[in-house]
Write a protein that holds these residues in place. Structure first.
Motif, PDB file in Angstrom:
ATOM      1  N   PRO A 251      71.239  67.677  83.151  1.00  0.00           N
ATOM      2  CA  PRO A 251      71.020  66.109  83.219  1.00  0.00           C
ATOM      3  C   PRO A 251      71.667  65.312  84.099  1.00  0.00           C
ATOM      4  N   SER A 252      73.101  65.420  84.060  1.00  0.00           N
ATOM      5  CA  SER A 252      73.812  64.708  84.827  1.00  0.00           C
ATOM      6  C   SER A 252      73.480  64.883  86.097  1.00  0.00           C
ATOM      7  N   LEU A 253      73.216  65.886  87.016  1.00  0.00           N
ATOM      8  CA  LEU A 253      72.868  66.382  88.267  1.00  0.00           C
ATOM      9  C   LEU A 253      71.404  65.751  88.458  1.00  0.00           C
ATOM     10  N   LEU A 254      70.532  65.708  87.167  1.00  0.00           N
ATOM     11  CA  LEU A 254      69.056  65.143  87.611  1.00  0.00           C
ATOM     12  C   LEU A 254      69.200  63.624  87.777  1.00  0.00           C
ATOM     13  N   ILE A 255      69.893  62.912  87.060  1.00  0.00           N
ATOM     14  CA  ILE A 255      69.939  61.393  87.019  1.00  0.00           C
ATOM     15  C   ILE A 255      70.811  61.184  88.333  1.00  0.00           C
ATOM     16  N   SER A 256      71.717  61.785  88.734  1.00  0.00           N
ATOM     17  CA  SER A 256      72.385  61.379  90.072  1.00  0.00           C
ATOM     18  C   SER A 256      71.458  61.517  91.131  1.00  0.00           C
ATOM     19  N   ASP A 257      70.453  62.273  91.018  1.00  0.00           N
ATOM     20  CA  ASP A 257      69.648  62.692  92.440  1.00  0.00           C
ATOM     21  C   ASP A 257      68.498  61.948  92.327  1.00  0.00           C
ATOM     22  N   ASP A 258      68.216  60.719  91.668  1.00  0.00           N
ATOM     23  CA  ASP A 258      67.241  59.827  91.665  1.00  0.00           C
ATOM     24  C   ASP A 258      67.431  59.010  92.961  1.00  0.00           C
ATOM     25  N   GLN A 260      66.978  55.500  92.716  1.00  0.00           N
ATOM     26  CA  GLN A 260      67.437  54.321  92.520  1.00  0.00           C
ATOM     27  C   GLN A 260      69.135  54.279  92.442  1.00  0.00           C
ATOM     28  N   THR A 261      69.590  53.358  92.890  1.00  0.00           N
ATOM     29  CA  THR A 261      71.219  53.409  93.044  1.00  0.00           C
ATOM     30  C   THR A 261      71.868  53.401  91.734  1.00  0.00           C
ATOM     31  N   GLU A 262      71.133  52.611  90.745  1.00  0.00           N
ATOM     32  CA  GLU A 262      71.526  52.343  89.444  1.00  0.00           C
ATOM     33  C   GLU A 262      71.914  53.925  88.649  1.00  0.00           C
ATOM     34  N   ASN A 263      70.715  54.640  89.018  1.00  0.00           N
ATOM     35  CA  ASN A 263      70.742  55.748  88.136  1.00  0.00           C
ATOM     36  C   ASN A 263      71.652  56.901  89.025  1.00  0.00           C
ATOM     37  N   LYS A 264      71.655  56.861  90.277  1.00  0.00           N
ATOM     38  CA  LYS A 264      72.880  57.633  91.115  1.00  0.00           C
ATOM     39  C   LYS A 264      74.378  57.229  90.165  1.00  0.00           C
ATOM     40  N   ILE A 265      74.512  56.079  90.369  1.00  0.00           N
ATOM     41  CA  ILE A 265      75.875  55.695  89.943  1.00  0.00           C
ATOM     42  C   ILE A 265      75.923  56.272  88.521  1.00  0.00           C
TER      43      ILE A 265
END
Length: 508
Positions: A251-258, A260-265
């Motif tokens: 899940p951490s990799l999934l969210i960081s791969d979005d 949207q900058t907010e989700n990447k951070i």
């Protein structure tokens, strides 16, 4: 349709004989409430509000031993039923899927959350009141099923988000506090990983409840899920986190791969927490560390300074893990490392960069890379020289963060690579003297303490430069002192002269 059966439940229950009839009435009432919360009727405000009122009345009118299962055989499924109701309430109060049109429904979500939170408070207080009851054997089972959904609700609405209000945050905060009290946990961390080594925590339970909403197709359906995951993850540290690595890394990799900058951070912060709290051996297994590295490295091509800052901090803590297995053999050249690769890309981006926020971000992290590489920074000396000279020439605003960090980088660079500095004496001396003159005559609104810090750092660099060049700077400055009229510059140059007197000229 109005849930009349639910409304009649408390009075009917009061007139019933103990046993099957009361048990049946309670089960039917909860079943009808669950139907109205999860069925199509949940879209109708009237039926929805009636279901919440019915549940509130039912909780108030029912004794704890009956609500949690009592001693009869007919209520063995009551903990499961209450767990399903808690899940339905948590889903009911969850914010809707993010839309591009705005946040018109956020006030309604906050109202729902406040109402659901009050219900959870009543339910938890019933659980707490039944703690010493000998006729409530199903209390632990019930609490186990309630804890997960109630925790997810509390975290979703206690943090300041677009869908929360001061009231909903306050109610959700109370729910979390009462949940910890009822479960006899001193902190959220203890609730998640257990208060002692023998006690099994609830982190696995929470991750299991979040898992269906954390895959590629569903993780954006509920905007609160990513925040609950991130916040929960960061409550658990060493030595408990490594056993959950398979649940938390994807899940951490999934969210960081979005996109949207907010989700990447947010995803990068999750990855950083994992890097800091999972042993290197576990990260290196199955090439996990390399996967994290490549995910982070790709973010370095984006022009978002907040993201770059998060990525660089994470990479600096990841380098020791990646390089743990590298051993230098003295008969061969040292292999290039991941730190070399990242620094090379950073310097490539720094040279032409004109946006001040990005320049500051790069400059802020440059000293850490020089410290990490040490003498191996000599591989990047030519490009570092160009970047340092270019950044010293540009005014960076009242705080002068970039130039101060570049001066710190230059000091470190001369300390680590001093044998290669003397051949760059003229270029570096010109850049430092120009900086002294520019700062001393600066008519801008830069505060005097900042100017003083710049002059002091530049003076220290000149002293180091003199040591690295076997005292040649001292001789060159003697002529400048005879013609210089600026008192601040003269003061700095005299400090260099005085520090050089009696100092060894061997560059060490």
């Amino acid at each position: 349709m109005e849930p009349h059966g639910c409304r009649e439940c408390p009075s009917r229950e009061g007139s019933s004989l103990p046993g099957e009839r009361a048990s049946s009435d309670l089960g039917q009432a909860l079943s009808q409430i669950l139907h109205h919360l999860t069925g199509l009727d949940s879209r109708r405000g009237k039926a929805r509000n009636a279901a919440l009122q019915d549940l509130s009345a039912l909780i108030e009118a029912t004794e704890g031993d009956e609500l949690f299962g009592g001693s009869g055989t007919s209520l063995r499924g009551m903990p499961e039923m209450l767990g399903q109701v808690a899940k339905a309430l948590e889903k009911y109060a969850a914010p809707p899927k993010e839309q591009g049109g705005g946040s018109d429904g956020h006030s309604e979500v906050a109202e729902k959350a406040a109402a659901v939170g009050l219900l959870f408070l009543k339910l938890l207080r019933k659980v707490g009141a039944a703690e010493n009851s000998l006729v409530c054997p199903a209390r632990k089972a019930c609490l186990r099923l309630l804890a997960g959904p109630i925790y997810i609700f509390a975290v979703s609405h206690s943090l300041e988000q677009a869908w929360t209000s001061p009231r909903s945050q306050d109610v959700a905060g109370q729910v979390l506090a009462v949940l910890l009290q009822v479960t006899e946990c001193a902190s959220v961390a203890g609730f998640l990983h257990g208060e002692n080594e023998d006690e099994k925590g609830r982190f696995t339970l929470i991750m299991g409840l979040l898992k269906p909403d954390l895959n590629k197709e569903t993780w954006k359906n509920n905007p609160a899920t990513k925040h609950v995951f991130s916040w929960t993850l960061q409550q658990v540290s060493r030595p408990w986190l490594n056993q959950h690595l398979e649940r938390i890394l994807p899940p951490s990799l999934l969210i960081s791969d979005d996109y949207q900058t907010e989700n990447k951070i947010l995803g990068v912060h999750c990855l950083h927490h994992i890097v800091l709290n999972v042993p290197a051996a576990d990260l290196l297994q199955y090439n996990r560390a390399q996967v994290v590295y490549h995910a982070l490295f790709n973010h370095l091509y984006t022009p978002e300074h907040h993201l770059i800052q998060a990525v660089l901090l994470c990479l600096l803590d990841l380098f020791p893990v990646l390089e743990k297995g590298l051993h230098w053999k003295g008969d061969a050249a040292r292999p290039t490392t991941h730190c070399d690769e990242v620094l090379q890309l950073i310097l490539t981006h720094m040279e032409p960069e004109h946006r001040l926020l990005l320049r500051r971000t790069y400059a802020r992290n440059l000293p850490a890379f020089v410290k990490r590489l040490g003498i191996l920074t000599v591989r990047h000396l030519k490009r570092l020289q160009r970047v340092i000279i270019g950044y010293l020439e540009v005014y960076d605003g009242p705080e002068e963060e970039a130039r101060l960090k570049i001066l710190e980088t230059l000091k470190l660079l001369m300390q680590y690579t001093w044998p290669r500095v003397s051949c760059r004496l003229v270029v570096l001396l010109k850049a430092l003297l120009k900086l002294l003159c520019d700062v001393a005559r600066d008519p801008s609104l830069t505060p005097e303490p900042i100017k003083s810090a710049l002059l002091e750092e530049a003076t220290d660099c000149l002293i180091l430069l003199d040591h690295c060049s076997q005292g040649r700077v001292k001789g060159l400055l003697a002529k400048i002192l005879q013609s210089c009229e600026d008192s601040k510059v003269v003061t700095c140059l005299r400090k260099v002269q005085q520090a050089s007197e009696g100092a060894p000229g061997d560059g060490t």
